[in-house]
Design a protein around this motif. Structure first.
Motif, PDB file in Angstrom:
ATOM      1  N   ALA A  44       0.828  -1.203   0.000  1.00 13.31           N
ATOM      2  CA  ALA A  44       0.000   0.000   0.000  1.00 13.31           C
ATOM      3  C   ALA A  44       0.873   1.269   0.000  1.00 13.31           C
ATOM      4  O   ALA A  44       0.578   2.222  -0.732  1.00 13.31           O
ATOM      5  CB  ALA A  44      -0.935  -0.005   1.201  1.00 13.31           C
ATOM      6  N   LEU A  45       1.924   1.277   0.800  1.00 12.17           N
ATOM      7  CA  LEU A  45       2.828   2.431   0.801  1.00 12.17           C
ATOM      8  C   LEU A  45       3.450   2.633  -0.576  1.00 12.17           C
ATOM      9  O   LEU A  45       3.574   3.773  -1.051  1.00 12.17           O
ATOM     10  CB  LEU A  45       3.926   2.247   1.858  1.00 12.17           C
ATOM     11  CG  LEU A  45       3.487   2.384   3.314  1.00 12.17           C
ATOM     12  CD1 LEU A  45       4.595   1.915   4.248  1.00 12.17           C
ATOM     13  CD2 LEU A  45       3.062   3.810   3.649  1.00 12.17           C
ATOM     14  N   ALA A  90     -11.076   1.713  11.557  1.00  9.41           N
ATOM     15  CA  ALA A  90      -9.709   2.193  11.780  1.00  9.41           C
ATOM     16  C   ALA A  90      -9.738   3.709  11.863  1.00  9.41           C
ATOM     17  O   ALA A  90     -10.729   4.345  11.491  1.00  9.41           O
ATOM     18  CB  ALA A  90      -8.811   1.748  10.630  1.00  9.41           C
ATOM     19  N   HIS A  91      -8.662   4.271  12.330  1.00  8.82           N
ATOM     20  CA  HIS A  91      -8.461   5.718  12.264  1.00  8.82           C
ATOM     21  C   HIS A  91      -6.967   5.998  12.228  1.00  8.82           C
ATOM     22  O   HIS A  91      -6.172   5.230  12.753  1.00  8.82           O
ATOM     23  CB  HIS A  91      -9.150   6.476  13.407  1.00  8.82           C
ATOM     24  CG  HIS A  91      -8.751   6.012  14.767  1.00  8.82           C
ATOM     25  ND1 HIS A  91      -9.585   5.297  15.575  1.00  8.82           N
ATOM     26  CD2 HIS A  91      -7.600   6.159  15.473  1.00  8.82           C
ATOM     27  CE1 HIS A  91      -8.981   5.028  16.722  1.00  8.82           C
ATOM     28  NE2 HIS A  91      -7.766   5.545  16.678  1.00  8.82           N
ATOM     29  N   SER A  92      -6.650   7.074  11.546  1.00  8.46           N
ATOM     30  CA  SER A  92      -5.254   7.500  11.447  1.00  8.46           C
ATOM     31  C   SER A  92      -5.194   8.991  11.686  1.00  8.46           C
ATOM     32  O   SER A  92      -6.158   9.714  11.442  1.00  8.46           O
ATOM     33  CB  SER A  92      -4.681   7.168  10.068  1.00  8.46           C
ATOM     34  OG  SER A  92      -4.633   5.769   9.893  1.00  8.46           O
ATOM     35  N   PHE A  93      -4.056   9.425  12.136  1.00 11.98           N
ATOM     36  CA  PHE A  93      -3.884  10.826  12.468  1.00 11.98           C
ATOM     37  C   PHE A  93      -3.168  11.553  11.341  1.00 11.98           C
ATOM     38  O   PHE A  93      -2.436  10.966  10.555  1.00 11.98           O
ATOM     39  CB  PHE A  93      -3.139  10.955  13.791  1.00 11.98           C
ATOM     40  CG  PHE A  93      -3.953  10.404  14.938  1.00 11.98           C
ATOM     41  CD1 PHE A  93      -4.834  11.224  15.622  1.00 11.98           C
ATOM     42  CD2 PHE A  93      -3.860   9.074  15.296  1.00 11.98           C
ATOM     43  CE1 PHE A  93      -5.605  10.721  16.659  1.00 11.98           C
ATOM     44  CE2 PHE A  93      -4.622   8.561  16.331  1.00 11.98           C
ATOM     45  CZ  PHE A  93      -5.496   9.378  17.014  1.00 11.98           C
ATOM     46  N   GLY A  98       1.316  10.478  12.538  1.00 12.44           N
ATOM     47  CA  GLY A  98       1.740   9.214  11.952  1.00 12.44           C
ATOM     48  C   GLY A  98       1.164   7.952  12.557  1.00 12.44           C
ATOM     49  O   GLY A  98       1.592   6.854  12.190  1.00 12.44           O
ATOM     50  N   GLN A  99       0.204   8.029  13.459  1.00  9.18           N
ATOM     51  CA  GLN A  99      -0.384   6.842  14.076  1.00  9.18           C
ATOM     52  C   GLN A  99      -1.532   6.321  13.214  1.00  9.18           C
ATOM     53  O   GLN A  99      -2.405   7.086  12.806  1.00  9.18           O
ATOM     54  CB  GLN A  99      -0.914   7.167  15.473  1.00  9.18           C
ATOM     55  CG  GLN A  99       0.149   7.614  16.439  1.00  9.18           C
ATOM     56  CD  GLN A  99       1.099   6.491  16.810  1.00  9.18           C
ATOM     57  OE1 GLN A  99       0.656   5.389  17.126  1.00  9.18           O
ATOM     58  NE2 GLN A  99       2.375   6.765  16.771  1.00  9.18           N
ATOM     59  N   HIS A 124      -4.905   0.961   2.668  1.00  7.02           N
ATOM     60  CA  HIS A 124      -4.726   1.952   1.608  1.00  7.02           C
ATOM     61  C   HIS A 124      -5.389   3.278   1.991  1.00  7.02           C
ATOM     62  O   HIS A 124      -4.803   4.344   1.830  1.00  7.02           O
ATOM     63  CB  HIS A 124      -5.334   1.443   0.291  1.00  7.02           C
ATOM     64  CG  HIS A 124      -4.457   0.513  -0.468  1.00  7.02           C
ATOM     65  ND1 HIS A 124      -4.309  -0.802  -0.130  1.00  7.02           N
ATOM     66  CD2 HIS A 124      -3.694   0.708  -1.562  1.00  7.02           C
ATOM     67  CE1 HIS A 124      -3.493  -1.385  -0.978  1.00  7.02           C
ATOM     68  NE2 HIS A 124      -3.091  -0.484  -1.857  1.00  7.02           N
ATOM     69  N   HIS A 125      -6.605   3.204   2.477  1.00  7.96           N
ATOM     70  CA  HIS A 125      -7.366   4.386   2.869  1.00  7.96           C
ATOM     71  C   HIS A 125      -6.671   5.131   4.014  1.00  7.96           C
ATOM     72  O   HIS A 125      -6.491   6.352   3.953  1.00  7.96           O
ATOM     73  CB  HIS A 125      -8.779   3.951   3.286  1.00  7.96           C
ATOM     74  CG  HIS A 125      -9.636   5.050   3.790  1.00  7.96           C
ATOM     75  ND1 HIS A 125     -10.449   5.797   2.962  1.00  7.96           N
ATOM     76  CD2 HIS A 125      -9.818   5.545   5.047  1.00  7.96           C
ATOM     77  CE1 HIS A 125     -11.095   6.698   3.692  1.00  7.96           C
ATOM     78  NE2 HIS A 125     -10.733   6.566   4.959  1.00  7.96           N
ATOM     79  N   GLU A 126      -6.273   4.398   5.034  1.00  2.00           N
ATOM     80  CA  GLU A 126      -5.660   5.029   6.207  1.00  2.00           C
ATOM     81  C   GLU A 126      -4.327   5.683   5.866  1.00  2.00           C
ATOM     82  O   GLU A 126      -3.978   6.719   6.428  1.00  2.00           O
ATOM     83  CB  GLU A 126      -5.521   4.022   7.343  1.00  2.00           C
ATOM     84  CG  GLU A 126      -6.844   3.544   7.902  1.00  2.00           C
ATOM     85  CD  GLU A 126      -7.764   4.656   8.384  1.00  2.00           C
ATOM     86  OE1 GLU A 126      -7.272   5.604   9.039  1.00  2.00           O
ATOM     87  OE2 GLU A 126      -8.969   4.585   8.104  1.00  2.00           O
ATOM     88  N   ILE A 127      -3.566   5.121   4.948  1.00  2.00           N
ATOM     89  CA  ILE A 127      -2.306   5.750   4.526  1.00  2.00           C
ATOM     90  C   ILE A 127      -2.599   7.104   3.880  1.00  2.00           C
ATOM     91  O   ILE A 127      -1.858   8.069   4.080  1.00  2.00           O
ATOM     92  CB  ILE A 127      -1.501   4.826   3.597  1.00  2.00           C
ATOM     93  CG1 ILE A 127      -0.948   3.647   4.409  1.00  2.00           C
ATOM     94  CG2 ILE A 127      -0.368   5.589   2.907  1.00  2.00           C
ATOM     95  CD1 ILE A 127      -0.321   2.541   3.581  1.00  2.00           C
TER      96      ILE A 127
END
Length: 171
Positions: A44-45, A90-93, A98-99, A124-127
């Motif tokens: 994904a990255l 999920a959740h990302s900051f 970077g969490q 993919h979405h969270e990145i």
């Protein structure tokens, strides 16, 4: 055919001095269906790197890193508790926190059936959030705010690509 842009930004971005990001995957929570988390994150990255100036390097779990991927349950002390299966996946900051946190109680898979959530798609979405993109109004985009059980969204769409390139320029 002209396609309208529906991407949005979170409001912060990585400074150009930090386009070489490190990442790690926490192993503290063993979750069924995520045996391939390392390769899922790597792939994904790399997809996001194709359309941005970023490079990514994995580091050991005990190292400092720009991005951190891990599974958690309920209240995990970041102010955003998980609510159990079929709720918040999920959740990302935003940059530069970077969490990236994933609900350990979901029925995850990298080959989802109709009652499973596709871990690849959600990573993919969270990145996208980690890089500074917000939700898109385009239901086909990886950055669209919802995904159903068994559904896959692993390929960046024009809207996702236009968003990341508008934020950072093209690779």
């Amino acid at each position: 055919m002209y396609e309208a842009s529906n991407y949005a930004f979170i409001g912060t971005k990585w400074p150009s001095s930090e386009y070489q990001l490190t990442y790690k995957i926490l192993s503290q929570t063993l979750v069924s269906g995520v045996e391939n988390m390392r390769s899922i994150v790597y792939e994904a990255l790399n997809k996001w790197a194709q359309y941005s100036p970023f490079t990514f390097q994995e580091v050991t779990e005990d190292s400092e890193s720009n991005l951190v991927f891990g599974f958690f349950q309920g209240d995990h002390r970041d102010g955003n508790p998980f609510d159990g299966p079929r709720g918040i996946l999920a959740h990302s900051f935003q940059p530069t926190n970077g969490q990236s946190h994933y609900d350990a109680t979901e029925n995850w898979s990298d080959d989802p059936g109709q009652d499973q959530m596709d871990l690849d798609s959600v990573v993919h979405h969270e990145i996208g959030h980690l890089l500074g993109l917000n939700h898109s109004d385009n239901p086909n985009a990886v950055m669209y705010s919802g995904i159903g059980a068994g559904q896959r969204k692993r390929d960046l769409q024009n809207d996702d690509i236009q968003g990341i390139e508008a934020l950072y320029g093209s690779n």
